[in-house]
Design a protein around this motif. Structure first.
Motif, PDB file in Angstrom:
ATOM      1  N   ALA A  43       0.839  -1.206   0.000  1.00  0.00           N
ATOM      2  CA  ALA A  43       0.000   0.000   0.000  1.00  0.00           C
ATOM      3  C   ALA A  43       0.869   1.251   0.000  1.00  0.00           C
ATOM      4  O   ALA A  43       0.587   2.211  -0.723  1.00  0.00           O
ATOM      5  CB  ALA A  43      -0.927  -0.009   1.211  1.00  0.00           C
ATOM      6  N   GLU A  44       1.921   1.239   0.784  1.00  0.00           N
ATOM      7  CA  GLU A  44       2.836   2.382   0.854  1.00  0.00           C
ATOM      8  C   GLU A  44       3.494   2.631  -0.501  1.00  0.00           C
ATOM      9  O   GLU A  44       3.584   3.761  -0.967  1.00  0.00           O
ATOM     10  CB  GLU A  44       3.897   2.132   1.924  1.00  0.00           C
ATOM     11  CG  GLU A  44       4.764   3.316   2.222  1.00  0.00           C
ATOM     12  CD  GLU A  44       4.054   4.410   2.990  1.00  0.00           C
ATOM     13  OE1 GLU A  44       4.350   5.594   2.720  1.00  0.00           O
ATOM     14  OE2 GLU A  44       3.207   4.113   3.843  1.00  0.00           O
ATOM     15  N   ALA A  45       3.944   1.560  -1.161  1.00  0.00           N
ATOM     16  CA  ALA A  45       4.576   1.698  -2.479  1.00  0.00           C
ATOM     17  C   ALA A  45       3.582   2.206  -3.521  1.00  0.00           C
ATOM     18  O   ALA A  45       3.901   3.080  -4.333  1.00  0.00           O
ATOM     19  CB  ALA A  45       5.171   0.362  -2.921  1.00  0.00           C
ATOM     20  N   VAL A  73      -4.013   3.592   6.457  1.00  0.00           N
ATOM     21  CA  VAL A  73      -3.581   3.867   5.089  1.00  0.00           C
ATOM     22  C   VAL A  73      -2.281   4.670   5.144  1.00  0.00           C
ATOM     23  O   VAL A  73      -1.952   5.245   6.185  1.00  0.00           O
ATOM     24  CB  VAL A  73      -4.671   4.634   4.298  1.00  0.00           C
ATOM     25  CG1 VAL A  73      -5.874   3.761   4.068  1.00  0.00           C
ATOM     26  CG2 VAL A  73      -5.050   5.919   4.997  1.00  0.00           C
ATOM     27  N   PRO A  74      -1.542   4.731   4.042  1.00  0.00           N
ATOM     28  CA  PRO A  74      -0.294   5.502   4.040  1.00  0.00           C
ATOM     29  C   PRO A  74      -0.546   6.962   4.411  1.00  0.00           C
ATOM     30  O   PRO A  74      -1.591   7.526   4.099  1.00  0.00           O
ATOM     31  CB  PRO A  74       0.194   5.376   2.594  1.00  0.00           C
ATOM     32  CG  PRO A  74      -0.433   4.122   2.096  1.00  0.00           C
ATOM     33  CD  PRO A  74      -1.770   4.044   2.781  1.00  0.00           C
ATOM     34  N   SER A  75       0.419   7.561   5.071  1.00  0.00           N
ATOM     35  CA  SER A  75       0.262   8.956   5.477  1.00  0.00           C
ATOM     36  C   SER A  75       0.413   9.885   4.274  1.00  0.00           C
ATOM     37  O   SER A  75       1.088   9.565   3.305  1.00  0.00           O
ATOM     38  CB  SER A  75       1.277   9.316   6.556  1.00  0.00           C
ATOM     39  OG  SER A  75       2.587   9.189   6.057  1.00  0.00           O
ATOM     40  N   VAL A  76      -0.233  11.019   4.374  1.00  0.00           N
ATOM     41  CA  VAL A  76      -0.197  12.029   3.325  1.00  0.00           C
ATOM     42  C   VAL A  76       0.120  13.362   3.994  1.00  0.00           C
ATOM     43  O   VAL A  76      -0.483  13.705   5.007  1.00  0.00           O
ATOM     44  CB  VAL A  76      -1.566  12.130   2.602  1.00  0.00           C
ATOM     45  CG1 VAL A  76      -1.559  13.220   1.558  1.00  0.00           C
ATOM     46  CG2 VAL A  76      -1.921  10.800   1.976  1.00  0.00           C
ATOM     47  N   GLN A  77       1.049  14.088   3.430  1.00  0.00           N
ATOM     48  CA  GLN A  77       1.376  15.395   3.977  1.00  0.00           C
ATOM     49  C   GLN A  77       0.279  16.398   3.656  1.00  0.00           C
ATOM     50  O   GLN A  77      -0.394  16.287   2.623  1.00  0.00           O
ATOM     51  CB  GLN A  77       2.697  15.901   3.418  1.00  0.00           C
ATOM     52  CG  GLN A  77       3.883  15.091   3.886  1.00  0.00           C
ATOM     53  CD  GLN A  77       5.189  15.693   3.422  1.00  0.00           C
ATOM     54  OE1 GLN A  77       5.223  16.652   2.670  1.00  0.00           O
ATOM     55  NE2 GLN A  77       6.293  15.122   3.870  1.00  0.00           N
ATOM     56  N   ARG A  78       0.108  17.374   4.530  1.00  0.00           N
ATOM     57  CA  ARG A  78      -0.883  18.430   4.319  1.00  0.00           C
ATOM     58  C   ARG A  78      -0.593  19.123   2.978  1.00  0.00           C
ATOM     59  O   ARG A  78       0.531  19.501   2.708  1.00  0.00           O
ATOM     60  CB  ARG A  78      -0.815  19.437   5.457  1.00  0.00           C
ATOM     61  CG  ARG A  78      -1.905  20.481   5.418  1.00  0.00           C
ATOM     62  CD  ARG A  78      -1.760  21.472   6.559  1.00  0.00           C
ATOM     63  NE  ARG A  78      -1.929  20.844   7.859  1.00  0.00           N
ATOM     64  CZ  ARG A  78      -3.082  20.770   8.511  1.00  0.00           C
ATOM     65  NH1 ARG A  78      -4.167  21.296   7.981  1.00  0.00           N
ATOM     66  NH2 ARG A  78      -3.152  20.179   9.683  1.00  0.00           N
ATOM     67  N   PRO A  79      -1.618  19.281   2.124  1.00  0.00           N
ATOM     68  CA  PRO A  79      -1.408  19.911   0.811  1.00  0.00           C
ATOM     69  C   PRO A  79      -1.026  21.386   0.949  1.00  0.00           C
ATOM     70  O   PRO A  79      -1.521  22.083   1.834  1.00  0.00           O
ATOM     71  CB  PRO A  79      -2.767  19.790   0.123  1.00  0.00           C
ATOM     72  CG  PRO A  79      -3.571  18.863   0.945  1.00  0.00           C
ATOM     73  CD  PRO A  79      -2.981  18.824   2.300  1.00  0.00           C
ATOM     74  N   TRP A  94      -7.254  10.367   3.705  1.00  0.00           N
ATOM     75  CA  TRP A  94      -6.245   9.727   4.540  1.00  0.00           C
ATOM     76  C   TRP A  94      -5.530  10.676   5.480  1.00  0.00           C
ATOM     77  O   TRP A  94      -5.294  10.361   6.623  1.00  0.00           O
ATOM     78  CB  TRP A  94      -5.171   9.066   3.693  1.00  0.00           C
ATOM     79  CG  TRP A  94      -5.642   8.031   2.738  1.00  0.00           C
ATOM     80  CD1 TRP A  94      -6.867   7.419   2.692  1.00  0.00           C
ATOM     81  CD2 TRP A  94      -4.895   7.473   1.668  1.00  0.00           C
ATOM     82  NE1 TRP A  94      -6.910   6.519   1.668  1.00  0.00           N
ATOM     83  CE2 TRP A  94      -5.720   6.530   1.018  1.00  0.00           C
ATOM     84  CE3 TRP A  94      -3.617   7.674   1.188  1.00  0.00           C
ATOM     85  CZ2 TRP A  94      -5.289   5.786  -0.074  1.00  0.00           C
ATOM     86  CZ3 TRP A  94      -3.188   6.936   0.096  1.00  0.00           C
ATOM     87  CH2 TRP A  94      -4.026   6.001  -0.528  1.00  0.00           C
ATOM     88  N   GLY A  95      -5.130  11.822   4.997  1.00  0.00           N
ATOM     89  CA  GLY A  95      -4.212  12.678   5.750  1.00  0.00           C
ATOM     90  C   GLY A  95      -4.817  13.445   6.890  1.00  0.00           C
ATOM     91  O   GLY A  95      -4.159  13.684   7.892  1.00  0.00           O
ATOM     92  N   SER A  96      -6.060  13.846   6.755  1.00  0.00           N
ATOM     93  CA  SER A  96      -6.643  14.697   7.783  1.00  0.00           C
ATOM     94  C   SER A  96      -6.798  13.975   9.106  1.00  0.00           C
ATOM     95  O   SER A  96      -6.944  14.610  10.142  1.00  0.00           O
ATOM     96  CB  SER A  96      -7.984  15.262   7.311  1.00  0.00           C
ATOM     97  OG  SER A  96      -8.882  14.224   6.991  1.00  0.00           O
ATOM     98  N   ARG A  97      -6.734  12.652   9.109  1.00  0.00           N
ATOM     99  CA  ARG A  97      -6.826  11.886  10.353  1.00  0.00           C
ATOM    100  C   ARG A  97      -5.605  12.079  11.239  1.00  0.00           C
ATOM    101  O   ARG A  97      -5.629  11.746  12.402  1.00  0.00           O
ATOM    102  CB  ARG A  97      -7.016  10.407  10.050  1.00  0.00           C
ATOM    103  CG  ARG A  97      -8.416  10.136   9.563  1.00  0.00           C
ATOM    104  CD  ARG A  97      -8.610   8.680   9.345  1.00  0.00           C
ATOM    105  NE  ARG A  97      -8.960   8.561   7.934  1.00  0.00           N
ATOM    106  CZ  ARG A  97      -8.835   7.477   7.228  1.00  0.00           C
ATOM    107  NH1 ARG A  97      -8.384   6.385   7.763  1.00  0.00           N
ATOM    108  NH2 ARG A  97      -9.178   7.450   5.973  1.00  0.00           N
TER     109      ARG A  97
END
Length: 106
Positions: A43-45, A73-79, A94-97
């Motif tokens: 999932a990360e890849a 889920v994989p982390s996402v940086q704040r846009p 995913w990221g806002s969590r």
């Protein structure tokens, strides 16, 4: 990591909607070759394979495949201010969590 996932990730980000039809079809076949569920490592890849747009819906298929993985889920940086559509979509899903205090502040 399974060879199908490794091959998809090695091909890089999905092309945009202006790409050659053959290239889009090739990426769809690669994606369809990956059985569900994916591992956390896979999932990360795969999360690094989103392109600039939804690539005629292929990005949504990729997103749903990634979400079959175990755990978070994989982390996402704040846009940032110039973030593309897919960065914003991933952040909303995913990221806002990562920042639960922001959700309760509203």
């Amino acid at each position: 990591m399974r060879p199908e996932v490794r091959a998809f990730a090695a091909a890089g980000p999905l092309p945009d909607c202006n790409a050659d039809e053959g290239e889009i079809d090739r990426r769809v076949r690669q994606l369809e070759a990956i059985s569900r569920p994916v591992t956390a490592e896979e999932a990360e890849a795969l999360a690094g394979c989103f392109g600039p747009d939804d690539c005629y819906g292929v990005a949504w298929s990729l997103l749903h495949l990634i979400e079959t993985g175990p755990g978070p889920v994989p982390s996402v940086q704040r846009p940032g201010p110039n973030a593309g559509e897919w960065h914003l979509t991933l952040w909303n899903r995913w990221g806002s969590r990562e920042f639960p205090e922001d959700e309760s502040a509203g």
